[in-house]
Design an enzyme around this catalytic site. Structure first.
Site, mmCIF file in Angstrom:
data_model
loop_
_atom_site.group_PDB
_atom_site.id
_atom_site.type_symbol
_atom_site.label_atom_id
_atom_site.label_comp_id
_atom_site.label_asym_id
_atom_site.label_seq_id
_atom_site.Cartn_x
_atom_site.Cartn_y
_atom_site.Cartn_z
ATOM 1 N N HIS B 440 66.649 82.209 81.693
ATOM 2 C CA HIS B 440 67.243 83.056 82.300
ATOM 3 C C HIS B 440 68.109 83.861 81.145
ATOM 4 C CE1 HIS B 440 70.916 84.419 84.683
ATOM 5 N NE2 HIS B 440 69.977 84.393 85.639
ATOM 6 N N THR B 517 65.832 89.242 89.620
ATOM 7 C CA THR B 517 67.113 88.929 89.910
ATOM 8 C C THR B 517 68.084 90.024 90.280
ATOM 9 O OG1 THR B 517 69.351 88.015 88.784
ATOM 10 C CG2 THR B 517 67.426 89.007 87.412
ATOM 11 N N THR B 518 69.082 89.700 90.798
ATOM 12 C CA THR B 518 70.089 90.891 91.238
ATOM 13 C C THR B 518 71.235 90.835 90.437
ATOM 14 O OG1 THR B 518 69.299 90.496 93.565
ATOM 15 C CG2 THR B 518 71.254 91.558 93.324
ATOM 16 N N HIS B 519 71.048 90.143 89.201
ATOM 17 C CA HIS B 519 71.988 90.331 88.111
ATOM 18 C C HIS B 519 72.087 91.394 87.218
ATOM 19 C CE1 HIS B 519 71.754 85.522 88.374
ATOM 20 N NE2 HIS B 519 72.137 86.098 89.383
ATOM 21 N N ILE B 520 72.824 92.416 87.826
ATOM 22 C CA ILE B 520 72.709 93.865 87.348
ATOM 23 C C ILE B 520 74.357 93.957 86.734
ATOM 24 C CG2 ILE B 520 73.051 96.308 87.972
ATOM 25 C CD1 ILE B 520 70.511 95.424 89.911
#
Lengths: 435, 592
Positions: B440, B517-520
């Site tokens: 990740h 992923t939605t990790h923006i």
């Protein structure tokens, strides 16, 4: 007594020096607001999504629905024109300003025990501390003839003949005896716990009005809105024998404790009354309830856990159809050992609801689910979903039977037709129940 | 046209996810009246998480029940300056949240802190590897806040979330087999670490054999029943596997809805208005003071809400989007490098290895929890020597068995036909016998990755859409390829029958079509100077001091861990500054 009284006196003196009677009255109204909490006026006199104390809540009776009345100080539709004497006549004798008798859904036999002091405060609050709402009282859905009110007067004469004397009350002395007496006052008087928790006779009169009337008092079994009110005496058929005073206080204050969680008709009592009751009064209620012995012929043994079923379930052996459903649908929260997560997801092992001859509440909660009221000491409004569309009557009957016979529980078995009847009776209920 | 105004309030919060809930709680506690405006609908454990309808993969994962639908609002995306951006019409790569709880309702629950070195990334790399180590076009920078300053807020956020984990070091003393690369903690985790799945056990053993330092991932899935400091209750996680994309039916996954809202709801100073989409922040004529916001209700009515303090707490890229729409601050220009709004837009840089075992080894992949698992941090942050490697960044590597769902988890070995009888047989043969390992990784900030307003497409309110200009850079490909090799080593040590590796190729372009992923993050970043950041170290806008912009939008560049833990700590840190400093003397808390 002195400890509590002194600051009040000091406060009163300051008030007198500053603004005189008005502040005195404000204090009276404030005390009345607390009496309204103790009496849980809101439970019946505020409809779902309705205005505070404006009435209109349907109360099911065997004859049809009756509707609670508007007790806001509106002059046309509420009690704005009632004198204190009118008010006291109703609270003590069940007679309205117009001379007619109220249905015994209004627990005036209990309220008759309230002190003058508390009634004066309550009257001040209802007439001056509550916003007037114009909402006409609704006639009962009871067919003509049966809806006549004169039989109520006879009922009143037979079953509530003695409006007085009020119980000695508001002692804040913390000696054990004084605590029990304060508890007795709260439970038998404004709290009107017997309205649900004391069995009623054929004409719906409570079989005992007070602890001194005998062991039927608060012995449970009365069915309110398809919920069985449990016994509050120290017995093991759904009673409080295993609960300590602290358990009782935790339950009343938060709607949950290590043994269970509130549901059904008790939710409103927790939300509007006991969660707002002060700790001293809660301790008093607990102290009084702990003095009530078991009804005659009922065992006082505390629940004993039996791990036979949990060992079977843990090994993947399903002793019954009900067990399979339990593992599939219930065990995630309540666990295969039936111990749940105390305070969050109620234990089913030893749960008062699952003991005794009537499992109506268990079937009802499976059908309709339940929502814990969020209160200041426990804000999480935890929900158990409804299984009405998930499980059929036979499955619920199997499940309830399994619950009543597992982990040491000694509850009743249930049949599909019995479940069908409860399903039918609760079809229109809000889901989750208590929502 | 604004048709009416609501009564003035002390604070208006835009968005009611984790940040909105935290700020509302902290500021009502400070005695302020708070109105929170949430674009999406009201949501809660019941009914969104009602069992059994909540564990429906088709509704939630495939049809995206809880996410923001592109028909309501979307972004446009392009790889480079010379491209014309196209709208993101079908949710895939990332899944923006909406509704009460925001993405906090449907996240997984990996609840991390941050490596102290990452908070001063540029300084740290320059000190250790020299000024020339960081590539010219890499615009990474320091956050302006230190780990020591954030530590109490990480600790408090964990107590609110009911985080399960094993600490390594508490107040300088080693207390257990946690992550040896962790910075010092002031408290242990509020709950013990979750149990390991079989896959995580195998991974842990193999990673240790390879000489690495496995530890259990800190998880906001409760390992036991829990009551947080607000009195809000959680049930113990059952490993049902329906976390990411779902509202937890069991009250086990921390969310604003479960862990904060029940307490906040009872607060008379708080009001939540759902289905109120904020269109812009208004400023006075000087442009130095925010006066409130304009929002659109579900009926299409435009309403003005004035407030003394405005807090942007919306989904990652919506914070800079609102600044751009409101013309607050100077938009970033990649040609000149000037302007700050939209600058340093970043994502997460991932890879994976799937192990296929024989028919006799059952891995039970349907068991799982979003935050559960075992990780190593040996290749995260600057826990390893980057000198000879020539890249910036790293990745935790983990087995995070989140629970295989029946539709999306048809994992088959490479070379299997993509449909038909052979595919079906391969799904059947492998479902119970696979383990996935993931890296990740960080995504560094680059001069040409940024946010701006789209010149072509607009939404139903006539607003230009937000445009993302983004592509992978060699630094990040180098990093993830290196980490993937290490991951494959551990995979081999687990002795599978076969293994398939997903990594990045040099020159590979950002692909929107697959979930990553939605990790923006980034776009309204925090920093030490108004020249290269939008907000100061307290998340306070440099030019409009009564405007706070809080969330992953403030990250100056990507981090190795999932962002939520750091977002929550930044919110508590900012709230403390507002309570203790700003309210006493409203104005800039850092002089530019």
């Amino acid at each position: 007594m002195k400890r509590r009284l002194l600051p009040v006196l000091a406060g009163a003196i300051c008030v007198l020096q500053s603004s005189g009677a008005y502040a005195d009255n404000a204090d009276l109204i404030k005390r009345g607001a607390y009496v309204a909490v103790l009496g849980d006026c809101e439970a019946c006199h505020t409809a779902h999504d309705g205005k505070y104390l404006a009435g209109g809540l349907a109360l099911q009776s065997p004859l049809g629905a009756i509707y609670s009345t508007n007790i806001t100080p509106d002059r046309n539709t509420g009690i704005g024109t009632w004198s204190y004497d009118d008010f006291v006549r109703l609270m003590r004798r069940g007679i309205r300003k117009d001379g007619s008798s109220v249905y015994p859904a209004m627990p005036y036999p209990s309220y008759s025990k309230m002190t003058d002091e508390d009634l004066q405060a309550l009257y001040a609050y209802l007439t001056q501390g509550v916003a007037p709402v114009s909402l006409k009282n609704r006639a009962p859905d009871i067919p003509w003839l049966l809806s006549a009110r004169w039989p109520l007067a006879i009922w009143r004469l037979l079953f509530a003949p003695s409006p007085a004397p009020p119980l000695p009350s508001a002692s804040y002395d913390e000696t054990p005896d004084a605590l029990v007496e304060r508890g007795r006052y709260l439970v038998e008087g404004p709290g009107h716990c017997g309205s649900c928790h004391t069995p009623r006779n054929l004409v719906l009169a409570e079989k005992a009005q007070t602890a001194t009337d005998g062991p039927k008092y608060l012995s449970g079994g009365f069915i309110v809105d398809n919920w069985v009110a449990p016994s509050l005496r120290s017995d093991d058929v759904g009673g409080l024998v295993g609960w300590t005073s602290e358990d009782i206080v935790a339950f009343l204050k938060t709607g949950r404790n290590r043994y269970g969680a509130t549901f059904g008709a008790m939710n409103g009592v927790i939300a509007h009354s006991t969660s707002l009751t002060n700790d001293h009064d809660l301790a008093a209620i607990a102290a009084f309830l702990k003095t009530l012995g078991p009804p005659p012929g009922v065992s006082v043994e505390t629940f004993r856990y039996d791990d036979a079923v949990s060992r079977q379930l843990f090994a993947g052996k399903m002793p019954s159809e009900g067990a399979k459903i339990y593992v599939d649908r219930c065990a995630a929260c309540h666990r295969t050992d039936g111990r749940g997560y105390p305070g969050v997801f109620p234990p089913l092992a030893g749960n008062p609801v699952l003991q005794g001859p009537d499992a109506t509440s268990a079937a009802h909660i499976i059908l309709s689910g339940g929502r814990l009221p969020g209160v200041s000491a426990a804000p999480s409004s935890l929900v158990m979903g409804s299984y009405r569309e998930v499980l059929d009557d036979q499955q619920i009957a199997d499940l309830v039977t399994f619950l009543g016979q597992s982990w040491g529980n000694h509850g009743a078995a249930m049949t599909a037709p019995q479940v069908a009847k409860i399903r039918q009776a609760t079809t229109d209920e809000r889901r989750p129940a208590g929502d | 046209m604004v048709s009416r105004s609501e009564k003035h309030t002390d604070v208006v919060i835009v968005g009611f996810g984790w940040v909105g809930a935290i700020m509302a709680r902290e500021l009502t506690q400070a005695g302020l009246n708070v109105v929170a405006l949430e674009r999406g609908p009201r949501r809660d454990t019941w009914p969104q998480g009602a069992y059994p309808s909540s564990i429906d993969e088709l509704t939630h994962n495939t049809r995206h029940a809880l996410f923001l639908q592109p028909s309501q609002s979307t972004v446009t995306v392009r790889h480079r300056e010379s491209d014309v951006a196209a709208p993101y019409r079908q949710l895939a790569a990332f899944l923006p949240g909406t509704g009460v709880g925001g993405a906090g309702l449907h996240w997984s629950g990996c609840h991390w802190r941050i490596s102290p070195a990452e908070l001063r990334l540029r300084s740290h790399y320059e000190e250790r590897y020299g000024k020339d180590f960081i590539p010219q076009d890499m615009t990474i920078q320091d956050w302006g806040v230190s780990y020591e300053e954030l530590e109490p807020h990480f600790a408090f956020a964990e107590s609110v979330f009911g985080t399960s984990g094993q600490a390594y070091k508490v107040n300088g003393k080693i207390v257990g087999d946690g992550n040896p690369f962790d910075a010092d903690r002031s408290t242990p985790f509020p709950l013990p670490a979750m149990k390991n799945t079989y896959s995580a056990e195998l991974y842990s053993k193999a990673a240790a054999e390879c000489g690495y330092h496995p530890f259990r991932i800190p998880s906001a899935n409760a390992s036991q029943a829990y009551t947080n400091p607000y009195g809000c209750q959680m049930g113990a996680c059952t490993f049902c596997g329906f976390c990411s994309g779902y509202a937890c039916y069991n009250y086990s996954k921390a969310s604003p809805n479960v862990n904060i809202f029940p307490a906040l709801e009872r607060e008379s100073r708080f009001e939540l208005r759902a289905e109120c989409d904020v269109l812009k922040v208004e400023t006075d004529s000087s442009g130095k003071k925010a006066t409130g916001v304009i929002y659109r209700t579900s009926k299409g009515e435009e309403v003005r809400q004035t407030a003394d303090i405005v807090i942007l707490a919306s989904f990652a890229y919506n914070n800079p989007y609102l600044l751009l729409l409101s013309r607050i601050g100077q938009p970033y220009d990649p040609k000149t490098g000037e302007g700050t709004v939209g600058r340093n837009f970043v994502y997460q840089n991932e890879s994976g290895v799937t192990l296929f075992f024989g028919q006799d080894k059952f891995t039970n992949p349907f068991i799982g929890a979003g935050g559960n698992g075992v990780a190593i941090d040996d290749f995260n942050a600057d826990n390893f020597d980057h000198g000879p490697l020539g890249f910036v960044g790293g990745a935790p590597i983990w087995v995070n068995q989140a629970g295989s769902k029946p539709i999306s988890s048809a994992t088959v070995p490479k070379g299997t036909p993509q449909w038909g009888a052979h595919w079906k047989k391969a799904v059947k043969d492998n479902f119970q016998h696979t383990i996935s390992i993931h890296a990740h990784g960080t995504n560094m900030a680059f001069r040409d990755c940024y946010l701006s307003l789209d010149p072509t497409y607009s939404d139903t309110a006539g607003r230009p859409l937000l445009r993302i200009t983004f592509n992978w850079h060699d630094n990040d490909v180098k990093m993830i390829r290196y980490v993937t090799d290490r991951m494959a080593d551990i995979g081999r040590a687990m002795k599978p029958e076969s293994m398939s590796i997903e990594t990045k190729e040099f020159g590979e372009e950002f692909d929107l079509r697959h979930y990553q992923t939605t990790h923006i993050a980034g776009g309204a970043i925090m920093g030490t100077s108004p020249k290269d950041s939008v907000v100061n170290r307290y998340l306070q806008h440099w030019e409009v001091p009564n405007l706070f912009v809080i969330g992953s939008s403030a990250f100056p560049q990507g981090i190795g861990y999932n962002p939520t833990g750091t977002v929550a700590a930044l919110a508590y840190w900012s709230a403390k500054a507002i309570r203790e400093r700003y309210l006493k003397s409203p104005g800039p808390m850092v002089q530019a």
